[in-house]
Design an enzyme around this catalytic site. Sequence first.
Site, PDB file in Angstrom:
ATOM      1  CE  LYS A  78      -3.896   1.637   2.912  1.00  0.00           C
ATOM      2  NZ  LYS A  78      -4.688   1.312   4.118  1.00  0.00           N
ATOM      3  CB  SER A 153      -8.258   2.867   3.214  1.00  0.00           C
ATOM      4  OG  SER A 153      -7.354   2.290   4.145  1.00  0.00           O
ATOM      5  CB  SER A 177      -8.252  -0.194   5.951  1.00  0.00           C
ATOM      6  OG  SER A 177      -9.062   0.932   5.826  1.00  0.00           O
TER       7      SER A 177
HETATM    8  N1  GLN Z   1     -13.271   2.854   6.544  1.00  0.00           N
HETATM    9  C1  GLN Z   1     -12.738   3.278   7.806  1.00  0.00           C
HETATM   10  C2  GLN Z   1     -12.418   4.752   7.725  1.00  0.00           C
HETATM   11  O1  GLN Z   1     -12.733   5.324   6.770  1.00  0.00           O
HETATM   12  C3  GLN Z   1     -11.530   2.485   8.148  1.00  0.00           C
HETATM   13  C4  GLN Z   1     -10.333   2.899   7.404  1.00  0.00           C
HETATM   14  C5  GLN Z   1      -9.107   2.168   7.787  1.00  0.00           C
HETATM   15  O2  GLN Z   1      -9.162   1.106   8.419  1.00  0.00           O
HETATM   16  N2  GLN Z   1      -7.985   2.752   7.454  1.00  0.00           N
HETATM   17  O3  GLN Z   1     -11.867   5.343   8.600  1.00  0.00           O
END
Ligand code: GLN
Length: 484
Positions: A78, A153, A177
């Site tokens: 990532k 994400s 995520s």
């Molecule tokens: N979807 C969640 C957020 O928007 C989790 C994101 C993540 O785990 N980085 O914060």
Amino acid sequence: MNVFEMTINDLHIALKGKQISSVEATSAMLERIESVEPQVGSFITVTPEVALAAAKEADQRIASGNCHLLTGIPLAIKDIFLTEGIRTTCGSRILDNFIPPYSATSWEKLRNLGAVLLGKLNQDEFAMGSSNESSAYGVTRNPWDTTCIPGGSSGGSAAAVAARQAIATLGTDTGGSIRQPASHCGCVGLKPTYGRVSRYGVIAYASSLDQVGPLTRDVADCAVMLEALAGHDPKDSTSVDTPVPDYTSALKRGVKGLKIGLPKEYFIAGLDPDVQSAMAAAIETYRRLGAEFVDITLPHTDYAVATYYLIATAEASSNLARYDGVRFGHRAEADSLLDMYTKSRSEGFGSEVKRRIMLGTYALSSGYYDAYYVKAQKVRTLIMDDFTKAFADVDLMLTPVAPTPAFKIGEKVNDPLQMYLSDIFTIPVNLAGTCAMSLPAGFSSSGLPIGLQLIGKPFGEETLLQAGYAFEQATEWHTRKATI
Ligand code: GLN
């Protein structure tokens, strides 16, 4: 078998047996990336020269007999992980063309074992999102249905595994995520216990929640990756100094006699019927394998999403203060210093990031700090206590990863609340700080993957992997491939 279809374990055998070299494997992966990338969009940066140089070195290592399971294996990570000398954007325009002077410990560990870096993967901007649509570098599409989101994400990390553009990938998980995109793309994803893996060199979103973890084709690969990543790092004071188990040897222990909890708050009305039937079938499979099910309760689940969006945004507003046009990335032209800060941040951040900075700043402001931030911390403790109490009676928990399979691109972009609810089953685990894994557990009527979540006790990753492996041996979901 094509190289790009292989697992880490498959390719390791082929490399060690000299059926293929790492340079050949890496070249095949780079060709695969080029051919499917226009349809998927998993990558922000592809690094062919870096990859081929590392592959060459790996081949020498293999020839000299000094070969780890990850030596010569082409991986992608990532774009939140700092990589020395290689552009790292975190999905944001504000870090466009940012070249880090050092690497994240997690990536460095893999590289030191001889892993090959294919490139940096697309993600929601600063890891804020559940659909990969907040990236400044375009949408990533779900390889199972390119009109759908891959999850977020770490959307690029999941899509790259599903589209066979990398053998395995790294993601981060602050509220789901790793697990949610793994579920939507039909791969295995593991969020370790907070402190299990170093966060050094990982661009911070919400520091008390962020964890690094692998996304892989199967559970055995997940064990290999976790073992390489885990361990204390003097550069991250929150990483814990507890011994790293031999995760691979835990795989074959089976689930006979394991007690698995079913939290009633996770099996709610409104759960997609295909998700519901996949869960029922998974429970049946585990019963057949000798596990025992116990009904449990996590009574504060209802407050988790609200608590998360106070704590995560508060921490984010503080972490993101460093992007001011002076020290990193994008700098706008302006007449005064204040104008330069304001303009750089206005131009550099996308709308979701701005929304969260505003929410977090508000929650931390003097008049509201007690009512919002302090209150959220108290509720976080209640949520943690729920898990501690429930784990007194069970070894593991089984839940869905997400309430629905992957949704359509564009479906939720204008409704942040709906988007935030995608993580309703994953967020509590981050608040509690424990570990969890997403496993392929079926398909929807329209052919989209459905994931199953196993939640483990703190530092109970061995049990997760053992139970995940047993499920995988009894089912064939993980062997199905997106037709891309
Ligand atoms: N979807 C969640 C957020 O928007 C989790 C994101 C993540 O785990 N980085 O914060």
